[in-house]
Design an enzyme around this catalytic site. Structure first.
Site, PDB file in Angstrom:
ATOM      1  CB  SER A   1      -1.019   0.139   1.087  1.00  9.45           C
ATOM      2  OG  SER A   1      -1.355   1.315   1.564  1.00  9.45           O
TER       3      SER A   1
ATOM      4  CE1 TYR B   1      -4.487  -1.747   4.797  1.00  4.94           C
ATOM      5  CE2 TYR B   1      -3.310   0.170   4.429  1.00  4.94           C
ATOM      6  CZ  TYR B   1      -4.220  -0.799   3.847  1.00  4.94           C
ATOM      7  OH  TYR B   1      -4.107  -1.270   2.479  1.00  4.94           O
TER       8      TYR B   1
END
Length: 262
Positions: free
Chosen positions: A147, A160
């Site tokens: 990501s 995250y």
């Protein structure tokens, strides 16, 4: 060298975790179009059935299994079953993941651990399960879905970002440990992609929609098909000397400091 053959996935078996829908489904679809046999899992039978129906509607024969990728014994069973029923896995895409958007001071440790478990520990578990088969076969491709949060921080995504940053380094370490066995492990880092989950914040005038467009040199959200070419490249023989790399497909966000205020 036949360049077209170099990008072909004919005869390859690809396991894409959490690929009943969304980005995982889009990646698996691109692999099927390149000639691979698709295997996927999801957390319950309802999602697996939904995925099987979606693949069937596209004329893709996929093999779907119920498995919690955070459960190591169940993952080992899954890989053994796939090897018996489909064949030894050539390509693994660690796609299954979750995000909890909670300010750090409001986040419970158990919530933080859950995100780490799904987004970081599970890729370790699944990679560990498939690598022995890849070693015996003499080749393998592992693609971890990273990501932009593998590189950047942002409000409310501490768990995250920690998980995806860790996944970047796990990717590099798998490449370091198993490159000599002709196994390449790379990361694919999607930018902000048009999915059903992002639809509510992509409406014209929505502050987040305007923010993403302003921060992206391409001046748009990515489409799932924007990931297809990079994903096929990382899964194909064309990337045999590419190892430990994170390929960001983000329209240029990570390269851009942003517009100067007027």
């Amino acid at each position: 060298m036949n360049i077209n053959k170099n990008f072909s996935l004919e005869g390859k078996i690809a396991l894409v975790t959490g690929a009943a829908y969304g980005i995982g489904f889009a990646l698996a679809k691109s692999y099927a179009q390149a000639g691979a046999t698709i295997v996927f899992n999801d957390i319950n039978q309802e999602l697996v059935d939904k995925g099987l129906k979606s693949y069937e509607e596209l004329g893709i024969k996929a093999f779907g299994y119920v498995c919690d990728v955070t459960n190591e014994p169940k993952v080992m069973e899954l890989v053994e079953t796939i090897e018996k029923e489909v064949g030894v896995i050539d390509i693994l895409v660690n796609n299954a993941g979750i995000i909890k958007r909670i300010p750090m001071l409001e986040m419970k440790a158990e919530e933080f651990r859950q995100v780490i478990d799904v987004d970081l520990t599970a890729p370790f578990i699944v990679a560990k399960a498939v690598i022995p088969g890849m070693i015996k076969k003499g080749h393998g491709k592992i693609i971890n879905i990273c990501s932009m949060m593998s590189e950047l921080g942002r409000e409310t995504v501490s768990a995250y970002a920690a998980a995806k940053g860790g996944l970047k380094m796990l990717t590099k370490n798998i490449a370091s440990e198993y490159g000599e066995y002709n196994i390449q492990c790379n990361g694919l880092g999607p930018g902000y992609i048009e999915t059903p989950q992002t639809a509510p914040i992509r409406t014209p005038g929505h502050p987040f929609n305007e923010f993403i467009i302003a921060k992206t040199p391409a001046a748009r959200w990515g489409k799932p098909e924007d990931l297809a070419g990079p994903a096929v490249f990382l899964a194909s023989d064309a990337s045999d000397f590419v190892n430990g790399h994170i390929l960001y497909v983000d329209g240029g966000i990570l390269a851009y400091i942003g517009k100067q205020p007027q």
